[in-house]
Design a protein around this motif. Structure first.
Motif, PDB file in Angstrom:
ATOM      1  N   LEU A   1       5.332  -6.564  -9.708  1.00  0.00           N
ATOM      2  CA  LEU A   1       6.684  -6.461  -9.146  1.00  0.00           C
ATOM      3  C   LEU A   1       6.644  -5.953  -7.712  1.00  0.00           C
ATOM      4  O   LEU A   1       7.315  -6.500  -6.821  1.00  0.00           O
ATOM      5  N   ILE A   2       5.864  -4.918  -7.470  1.00  0.00           N
ATOM      6  CA  ILE A   2       5.790  -4.337  -6.125  1.00  0.00           C
ATOM      7  C   ILE A   2       5.143  -5.315  -5.148  1.00  0.00           C
ATOM      8  O   ILE A   2       5.577  -5.446  -3.997  1.00  0.00           O
ATOM      9  N   SER A   3       4.116  -6.028  -5.594  1.00  0.00           N
ATOM     10  CA  SER A   3       3.467  -7.021  -4.733  1.00  0.00           C
ATOM     11  C   SER A   3       4.428  -8.154  -4.396  1.00  0.00           C
ATOM     12  O   SER A   3       4.505  -8.603  -3.245  1.00  0.00           O
TER      13      SER A   3
ATOM     14  N   ILE B   1       0.831  -1.210   0.000  1.00  0.00           N
ATOM     15  CA  ILE B   1       0.000   0.000   0.000  1.00  0.00           C
ATOM     16  C   ILE B   1       0.861   1.253   0.000  1.00  0.00           C
ATOM     17  O   ILE B   1       0.651   2.170  -0.803  1.00  0.00           O
ATOM     18  N   ALA B   2       1.848   1.304   0.887  1.00  0.00           N
ATOM     19  CA  ALA B   2       2.669   2.505   1.025  1.00  0.00           C
ATOM     20  C   ALA B   2       3.518   2.752  -0.218  1.00  0.00           C
ATOM     21  O   ALA B   2       3.621   3.889  -0.710  1.00  0.00           O
ATOM     22  N   ILE B   3       4.130   1.700  -0.746  1.00  0.00           N
ATOM     23  CA  ILE B   3       5.028   1.851  -1.898  1.00  0.00           C
ATOM     24  C   ILE B   3       4.253   1.865  -3.212  1.00  0.00           C
ATOM     25  O   ILE B   3       4.530   2.661  -4.102  1.00  0.00           O
ATOM     26  N   GLY B   4       3.263   0.972  -3.329  1.00  0.00           N
ATOM     27  CA  GLY B   4       2.499   0.894  -4.570  1.00  0.00           C
ATOM     28  C   GLY B   4       1.740   2.156  -4.887  1.00  0.00           C
ATOM     29  O   GLY B   4       1.642   2.561  -6.055  1.00  0.00           O
ATOM     30  N   THR B   5       1.196   2.807  -3.872  1.00  0.00           N
ATOM     31  CA  THR B   5       0.438   4.039  -4.085  1.00  0.00           C
ATOM     32  C   THR B   5       1.293   5.101  -4.770  1.00  0.00           C
ATOM     33  O   THR B   5       0.795   5.876  -5.592  1.00  0.00           O
ATOM     34  N   ILE B   6       2.568   5.137  -4.433  1.00  0.00           N
ATOM     35  CA  ILE B   6       3.477   6.141  -5.002  1.00  0.00           C
ATOM     36  C   ILE B   6       4.147   5.634  -6.271  1.00  0.00           C
ATOM     37  O   ILE B   6       4.201   6.330  -7.294  1.00  0.00           O
ATOM     38  N   MET B   7       4.643   4.391  -6.238  1.00  0.00           N
ATOM     39  CA  MET B   7       5.489   3.880  -7.310  1.00  0.00           C
ATOM     40  C   MET B   7       4.721   3.483  -8.566  1.00  0.00           C
ATOM     41  O   MET B   7       5.212   3.692  -9.687  1.00  0.00           O
ATOM     42  N   ILE B   8       3.548   2.911  -8.436  1.00  0.00           N
ATOM     43  CA  ILE B   8       2.832   2.419  -9.623  1.00  0.00           C
ATOM     44  C   ILE B   8       2.504   3.547 -10.596  1.00  0.00           C
ATOM     45  O   ILE B   8       2.781   3.434 -11.797  1.00  0.00           O
ATOM     46  N   PRO B   9       1.916   4.684 -10.136  1.00  0.00           N
ATOM     47  CA  PRO B   9       1.689   5.788 -11.078  1.00  0.00           C
ATOM     48  C   PRO B   9       2.999   6.333 -11.664  1.00  0.00           C
ATOM     49  O   PRO B   9       3.046   6.696 -12.850  1.00  0.00           O
ATOM     50  N   GLU B  10       4.061   6.389 -10.840  1.00  0.00           N
ATOM     51  CA  GLU B  10       5.345   6.906 -11.321  1.00  0.00           C
ATOM     52  C   GLU B  10       5.946   5.975 -12.375  1.00  0.00           C
ATOM     53  O   GLU B  10       6.480   6.432 -13.390  1.00  0.00           O
ATOM     54  N   MET B  11       5.852   4.673 -12.145  1.00  0.00           N
ATOM     55  CA  MET B  11       6.370   3.720 -13.119  1.00  0.00           C
ATOM     56  C   MET B  11       5.559   3.774 -14.419  1.00  0.00           C
ATOM     57  O   MET B  11       6.108   3.626 -15.512  1.00  0.00           O
ATOM     58  N   GLU B  12       4.267   3.992 -14.295  1.00  0.00           N
ATOM     59  CA  GLU B  12       3.427   4.100 -15.489  1.00  0.00           C
ATOM     60  C   GLU B  12       3.828   5.308 -16.332  1.00  0.00           C
ATOM     61  O   GLU B  12       3.854   5.240 -17.576  1.00  0.00           O
ATOM     62  N   LYS B  13       4.174   6.404 -15.680  1.00  0.00           N
ATOM     63  CA  LYS B  13       4.639   7.601 -16.397  1.00  0.00           C
ATOM     64  C   LYS B  13       5.903   7.311 -17.200  1.00  0.00           C
ATOM     65  O   LYS B  13       6.146   7.919 -18.244  1.00  0.00           O
ATOM     66  N   HIS B  14       6.729   6.404 -16.694  1.00  0.00           N
ATOM     67  CA  HIS B  14       7.988   6.060 -17.354  1.00  0.00           C
ATOM     68  C   HIS B  14       7.847   4.869 -18.304  1.00  0.00           C
ATOM     69  O   HIS B  14       8.851   4.284 -18.715  1.00  0.00           O
ATOM     70  N   GLY B  15       6.611   4.484 -18.620  1.00  0.00           N
ATOM     71  CA  GLY B  15       6.385   3.476 -19.644  1.00  0.00           C
ATOM     72  C   GLY B  15       6.238   2.052 -19.163  1.00  0.00           C
ATOM     73  O   GLY B  15       6.119   1.138 -19.978  1.00  0.00           O
ATOM     74  N   TYR B  16       6.236   1.824 -17.865  1.00  0.00           N
ATOM     75  CA  TYR B  16       6.036   0.468 -17.346  1.00  0.00           C
ATOM     76  C   TYR B  16       4.550   0.111 -17.425  1.00  0.00           C
ATOM     77  O   TYR B  16       3.700   0.919 -17.012  1.00  0.00           O
TER      78      TYR B  16
END
Length: 436
Positions: A141-143, A118-133
């Protein structure tokens, strides 16, 4: 006949869990079934649950749970992500590596996989999507990396294992560090390999050396308070300054001060709400422990662990094959129940077997931790994947392919290395004097 009744009680537990019944009541129903068919006086078993809840080992768990809630509700995760991103974000697949590393660091703070997702995915998933993931890949991966939170101390799973087996909590903490580091490396390498086929993935722009060092310095200062939290917890325990319970309570106080006073990104009301929320999780965990302790005592009274040991040792005397059978059994258990429930359920049954095989109980802590950790990623239950899917706003099917790749090429090899190379898990406990 006794083993048939045991299988019946375990089957009832599995059916109820699949039906959505809360886990503590699954343990209760399984215990009642076993006690009735074995002719055990249930009133005699009830005091056992209360006695077990008085164990000093369990005192640290509510505090670590509370710390996890405070950290997840504040900005600590974002500061850690920003710092690690500056350090390794320019690597091919760098953001994926960032997710893995931060999950490991976060594990040294919360000890719980769900909080990590929850803590990492909330921040990282949108950021990774911006970078094409792809969003499904990021969530997978985060899970998967959140399993590291159950292996890096202070691990709630290892506290529970120490409680069941009456081993040192500090020694159990150390046993999973080696496997966790190896798993982190495998996840990072697998991520880099998989990202090579994703043409849409971008890396952070290159900066002049002086600008890079300046940015590293800034992000380090911002994250310093958060990085100090695992130092307080682990340094306090292994430096002999604090017991695990004292370190856990200190971590709660420090995390509240960090969020409310130092970072000023959390109000007193928010901190109070998060602390109250943690009480609910603690209550569920304690109720589960209460009923599981009763079931375990019922099994012990009827010498069920000894019967299981005799049965498995009757199949083969080959240590390699027996360890393989134990791993398969643990993986299956991890597929249908959460990690803490799995430890409470199977450790009393398998413990006599590992002692008979001459396996160090601290080594077995790492074996059971890596197996049940992988079970959290494996269908049909795969609880951590459902949390990741909800956090990432994706469906499970979009996460399955990368998850299966990570299981096949990362988790399973680490389980086998941990099982058949004891020094990976025993090196640190030996170094600290917990194991001869």
């Amino acid at each position: 006949m006794d083993l048939i009744i045991v299988l019946g009680s375990l089957l009832i537990f599995a059916i109820l869990i699949f039906s959505g019944v809360p886990i503590p009541f699954g343990f209760l129903a399984s215990t009642i079934f076993f006690a009735v068919f074995q002719g055990i006086d249930f009133s005699f078993l009830l005091p056992v649950g209360f006695t077990n809840l008085n164990a000093v080992t369990l005192l640290s768990m509510p505090f670590f749970i509370a710390t996890g809630y405070i950290v997840s509700g504040g900005s600590i995760a974002k500061r850690l992500i920003d710092f690690v991103n500056v350090m390794v974000g320019r690597l091919p697949g760098g953001l994926g590596v960032v997710a893995v590393i931060v999950s490991a660091i976060f594990g040294a703070i919360s000890g719980a996989a769900a909080s990590s997702v929850i803590a990492i995915g909330t921040i990282m998933i949108p950021e990774m999507e911006k970078h094409g993931y792809p969003r499904g890949y990021s969530a997978a991966l985060i899970s998967s990396a959140a399993v590291l939170s159950t292996m890096i101390p202070p691990s709630l799973a290892m506290i529970m294992y120490a409680f069941v087996t009456e081993q040192s909590v500090a020694a159990c903490f150390l046993s999973t560090i080696g496997p966790a580091i190896l798993l982190s490396v495998f996840f990072s390498v697998a991520n880099i390999v998989m990202v090579r086929n994703m043409t849409s993935v971008q890396v952070n722009p290159k900066r002049p050396f002086d600008q890079q060092m300046k940015l590293v310095s800034v992000k380090f200062r911002e994250a310093f308070g958060a990085l100090l939290l695992p130092v307080i917890i682990l340094g306090g325990i292994y430096g002999g300054i604090m017991t695990p319970t004292e370190a856990a309570s200190a971590s709660v106080v420090y995390s509240v001060i960090l969020g409310v006073v130092i970072y000023r990104e959390m109000t007193v009301r928010q901190a109070s709400f998060l602390l109250r929320s943690s009480v609910s999780s603690t209550g569920t965990m304690m109720l589960m422990t209460f009923f599981a302790a009763i079931l375990s005592r019922a099994y012990a009274m009827e010498q069920i662990p000894q019967l299981v040991a005799e049965y498995m040792l009757g199949i083969t005397q080959n240590k390699v094959l027996l360890l393989l059978l134990i791993n398969i059994f643990l993986i299956f258990v991890g597929m249908v129940v959460d990690m803490l429930s799995g430890i409470l359920l199977v450790t009393p049954l398998l413990y006599p077997i590992i002692l008979e095989l001459g396996i160090d109980p601290i080594h077995f802590a790492a074996i059971i931790g890596t197996n049940l950790g992988m079970g959290m990623m494996t269908p049909p239950m795969a609880g951590i994947l459902y949390i990741g899917a909800k956090t990432g706003g994706v469906t499970i099917d979009k996460m399955m392919k990368p998850t299966m790749i990570l299981i096949l090429f990362c988790s399973i090899p680490v389980i086998l290395v941990t099982t058949y190379w004891p020094d990976l898990s025993l090196f640190l406990p030996r170094l600290m004097g917990f194991v001869k």
